[in-house]
Design a protein around this motif. Structure first.
Motif, PDB file in Angstrom:
ATOM      1  N   THR A  51     -29.791-101.835 -27.705  1.00 30.38           N
ATOM      2  CA  THR A  51     -28.753-101.918 -28.975  1.00 30.38           C
ATOM      3  C   THR A  51     -27.788-102.291 -28.489  1.00 30.38           C
ATOM      4  N   LEU A  52     -26.740-102.882 -29.464  1.00 25.05           N
ATOM      5  CA  LEU A  52     -25.570-103.820 -28.992  1.00 25.05           C
ATOM      6  C   LEU A  52     -24.704-101.948 -28.564  1.00 25.05           C
ATOM      7  N   ALA A  53     -24.906-100.914 -29.406  1.00 23.19           N
ATOM      8  CA  ALA A  53     -24.153 -99.607 -29.258  1.00 23.19           C
ATOM      9  C   ALA A  53     -24.458 -99.737 -27.684  1.00 23.19           C
ATOM     10  N   ALA A  54     -25.762 -99.310 -26.982  1.00 24.14           N
ATOM     11  CA  ALA A  54     -25.605 -99.374 -25.241  1.00 24.14           C
ATOM     12  C   ALA A  54     -24.908-100.157 -24.441  1.00 24.14           C
ATOM     13  N   VAL A  55     -25.200-101.681 -25.284  1.00 24.29           N
ATOM     14  CA  VAL A  55     -24.333-102.653 -24.011  1.00 24.29           C
ATOM     15  C   VAL A  55     -22.350-102.392 -24.707  1.00 24.29           C
ATOM     16  N   ASP A  56     -22.020-101.455 -25.416  1.00 27.86           N
ATOM     17  CA  ASP A  56     -20.712-100.872 -25.733  1.00 27.86           C
ATOM     18  C   ASP A  56     -20.954 -99.865 -24.792  1.00 27.86           C
ATOM     19  N   MET A  57     -21.634 -99.191 -24.794  1.00 28.21           N
ATOM     20  CA  MET A  57     -21.437 -97.253 -24.423  1.00 28.21           C
ATOM     21  C   MET A  57     -21.115 -97.630 -23.135  1.00 28.21           C
ATOM     22  N   ALA A  58     -21.692 -99.238 -22.266  1.00 19.16           N
ATOM     23  CA  ALA A  58     -22.125 -99.225 -20.609  1.00 19.16           C
ATOM     24  C   ALA A  58     -20.544-100.197 -20.507  1.00 19.16           C
ATOM     25  N   ALA A  59     -20.153-100.470 -21.195  1.00 19.97           N
ATOM     26  CA  ALA A  59     -18.646-100.970 -21.136  1.00 19.97           C
ATOM     27  C   ALA A  59     -17.371 -99.892 -21.215  1.00 19.97           C
ATOM     28  N   ASP A  60     -17.614 -98.846 -22.632  1.00 19.00           N
ATOM     29  CA  ASP A  60     -16.838 -98.036 -22.417  1.00 19.00           C
ATOM     30  C   ASP A  60     -16.987 -96.789 -21.111  1.00 19.00           C
ATOM     31  N   MET A  61     -18.103 -97.051 -20.467  1.00 22.59           N
ATOM     32  CA  MET A  61     -18.030 -96.269 -19.646  1.00 22.59           C
ATOM     33  C   MET A  61     -17.742 -96.678 -18.372  1.00 22.59           C
ATOM     34  N   GLY A  62     -17.186 -98.252 -17.855  1.00 20.47           N
ATOM     35  CA  GLY A  62     -16.580 -99.197 -17.555  1.00 20.47           C
ATOM     36  C   GLY A  62     -17.863 -99.841 -16.490  1.00 20.47           C
ATOM     37  N   PHE A  63     -19.040 -99.980 -16.550  1.00 25.60           N
ATOM     38  CA  PHE A  63     -19.781-100.784 -15.741  1.00 25.60           C
ATOM     39  C   PHE A  63     -19.512-102.554 -16.867  1.00 25.60           C
ATOM     40  N   SER A  64     -19.844-103.741 -15.981  1.00 29.25           N
ATOM     41  CA  SER A  64     -19.437-104.584 -16.269  1.00 29.25           C
ATOM     42  C   SER A  64     -21.124-105.604 -16.340  1.00 29.25           C
ATOM     43  N   TRP A  65     -22.014-104.504 -15.596  1.00 25.84           N
ATOM     44  CA  TRP A  65     -23.280-105.337 -15.376  1.00 25.84           C
ATOM     45  C   TRP A  65     -24.378-104.597 -16.160  1.00 25.84           C
ATOM     46  N   VAL A  66     -25.209-105.308 -17.311  1.00 25.47           N
ATOM     47  CA  VAL A  66     -26.124-104.377 -17.813  1.00 25.47           C
ATOM     48  C   VAL A  66     -27.490-105.535 -17.712  1.00 25.47           C
ATOM     49  N   GLU A  67     -28.406-104.804 -17.762  1.00 29.03           N
ATOM     50  CA  GLU A  67     -29.681-105.441 -18.204  1.00 29.03           C
ATOM     51  C   GLU A  67     -30.259-104.760 -19.439  1.00 29.03           C
ATOM     52  N   ASN A  68     -31.175-107.015 -20.134  1.00 25.90           N
ATOM     53  CA  ASN A  68     -32.030-106.360 -20.747  1.00 25.90           C
ATOM     54  C   ASN A  68     -33.070-106.923 -21.018  1.00 25.90           C
ATOM     55  N   ASP A  69     -33.664-107.036 -22.313  1.00 22.29           N
ATOM     56  CA  ASP A  69     -35.490-107.626 -22.466  1.00 22.29           C
ATOM     57  C   ASP A  69     -35.051-108.844 -23.740  1.00 22.29           C
ATOM     58  N   VAL A  70     -36.509-109.885 -23.174  1.00 23.81           N
ATOM     59  CA  VAL A  70     -36.202-110.679 -24.480  1.00 23.81           C
ATOM     60  C   VAL A  70     -37.633-111.218 -24.183  1.00 23.81           C
ATOM     61  N   GLN A  71     -37.770-110.681 -26.246  1.00 21.17           N
ATOM     62  CA  GLN A  71     -39.391-111.598 -26.522  1.00 21.17           C
ATOM     63  C   GLN A  71     -39.122-112.406 -27.512  1.00 21.17           C
ATOM     64  N   ARG A  72     -40.241-112.537 -28.555  1.00 23.57           N
ATOM     65  CA  ARG A  72     -39.949-113.713 -29.523  1.00 23.57           C
ATOM     66  C   ARG A  72     -40.774-112.813 -30.817  1.00 23.57           C
ATOM     67  N   THR A  73     -40.060-113.719 -31.554  1.00 22.75           N
ATOM     68  CA  THR A  73     -40.375-113.512 -32.764  1.00 22.75           C
ATOM     69  C   THR A  73     -41.482-113.981 -33.389  1.00 22.75           C
ATOM     70  N   LYS A  74     -42.447-114.106 -34.257  1.00 21.44           N
ATOM     71  CA  LYS A  74     -43.468-114.706 -35.000  1.00 21.44           C
ATOM     72  C   LYS A  74     -42.478-116.101 -35.453  1.00 21.44           C
ATOM     73  N   ASP A  75     -41.780-116.527 -36.089  1.00 23.81           N
ATOM     74  CA  ASP A  75     -40.916-117.725 -36.273  1.00 23.81           C
ATOM     75  C   ASP A  75     -40.110-117.758 -34.865  1.00 23.81           C
ATOM     76  N   GLY A  76     -40.705-117.411 -34.031  1.00 21.16           N
ATOM     77  CA  GLY A  76     -39.370-118.173 -33.032  1.00 21.16           C
ATOM     78  C   GLY A  76     -38.275-117.954 -32.632  1.00 21.16           C
ATOM     79  N   GLU A  77     -37.576-116.938 -33.139  1.00 24.49           N
ATOM     80  CA  GLU A  77     -36.597-116.182 -32.022  1.00 24.49           C
ATOM     81  C   GLU A  77     -36.169-115.485 -31.506  1.00 24.49           C
TER      82      GLU A  77
END
Length: 290
Positions: A51-77
């Motif tokens: 979530t964006l909250a997890a990204v912000d938490m990493a930034a607040d803790m001083g970490f510049s590198w984050v990892e995420n996972d990407v998938q696709r919805t039924k309508d292609g998003e």
């Protein structure tokens, strides 16, 4: 893609070259520290994953590198979520009780945007949403962070490699500056990693897994990193990976996952890994810098 047989001479040359370079900024120096610490799905021990909250938490803790996972919805998003199903990290069963097994690919982006992706983690995060990849990239850019992006379950989403690269391009993430030092695209699928490399050779790529040493020369033709589970490697394996040059002419790197204890972090540092992917980046940083 050749094994370096003159390490001592290369080290001496690099030492001379460093004297000719300008002094790095404090942030650049921190990013050059090894092992690099990457916040897994954001700071996911402290905020709901991906979530964006997890990204912000990493930034607040001083970490510049984050990892995420990407998938696709039924309508292609493209959306940022780890599981192929929405059930574990959202209230999809409550909102759509008759649509089991609640696979990401069976829901439209509008339907997914209604889901609460934070309450499962704690009431503080009630109402957090599953971000689209565009929303996620906007937040990472705003926080001046860097990204290890995993293309998840590509067998379920034909063409997701090209689509992901298009979004990254539209969001300005395929510029030369970002390609050099701010982006890695990874997958458990060697075919997907190879496809990304062929489509955009400038993108740094990573294979998630532990290939046999005899296979490393082939992986080095399309992957810049070999990123294995910490439970599958040894000091010798790490050294074997790093003995090969990747497609951009630099030694293959090893970023290992998912390391969450101080003892395991120290052991991985002793093995000589280049980076550690972790739910608890603060624990790992303290352990490896002490």
């Amino acid at each position: 893609m050749h094994v370096r047989a003159v390490a001592a001479a290369a080290t001496a040359f690099i030492g001379t070259a460093v004297l000719l370079l300008p002094a790095p900024t404090a942030q650049a120096a921190a990013d050059d520290d090894r092992p690099l610490v990457v916040a897994h799905r954001g700071a996911s021990a402290y905020a709901p994953e991906n979530t964006l909250a997890a990204v912000d938490m990493a930034a607040d803790m001083g970490f510049s590198w984050v990892e995420n996972d990407v998938q696709r919805t039924k309508d292609g998003e493209l959306v940022v979520i780890h599981d192929a199903t929405l059930a574990r990290t959202t209230n999809v069963e409550e909102l759509y009780p008759r649509r089991a097994p609640w696979n990401v690919r069976d829901f439209t982006s509008k339907e997914i945007s209604r889901l609460d992706a934070g309450s499962w983690f704690g009431t503080r995060y009630a109402g957090a949403r599953v971000p689209t990849l565009e929303q996620y990239m906007t937040r990472v850019s705003r926080n001046n962070q860097k990204l290890v992006l995993e293309i998840k379950n590509p067998q379920l989403y034909p063409g997701i490699e090209r689509q992901t690269l298009k979004v990254l391009s539209n969001e300005g993430w395929l510029s030369p500056a970002r390609l050099r030092s701010r982006l890695v695209v990874q997958s458990f699928s060697a075919a997907t990693v190879r496809t990304v490399h062929e489509l955009r050779p400038g993108v740094r790529t990573a294979f998630l897994g532990t290939p046999k040493i005899a296979e490393l020369a082939e992986y080095a033709t399309f992957a810049d990193q070999i990123n294995p589970s910490y439970m599958t490697i040894s000091r010798g394996y790490v050294a074997s990976v790093q003995a090969f040059d990747g497609p951009h002419g630099r030694p293959l790197e090893v970023l290992t996952w998912t390391v969450n204890t101080a003892a395991d972090a120290r052991q991985m540092a002793e093995y000589g890994v280049d980076g550690i992917i972790t739910n608890k980046p603060d624990v790992v940083r303290k352990a490896t810098k002490s």
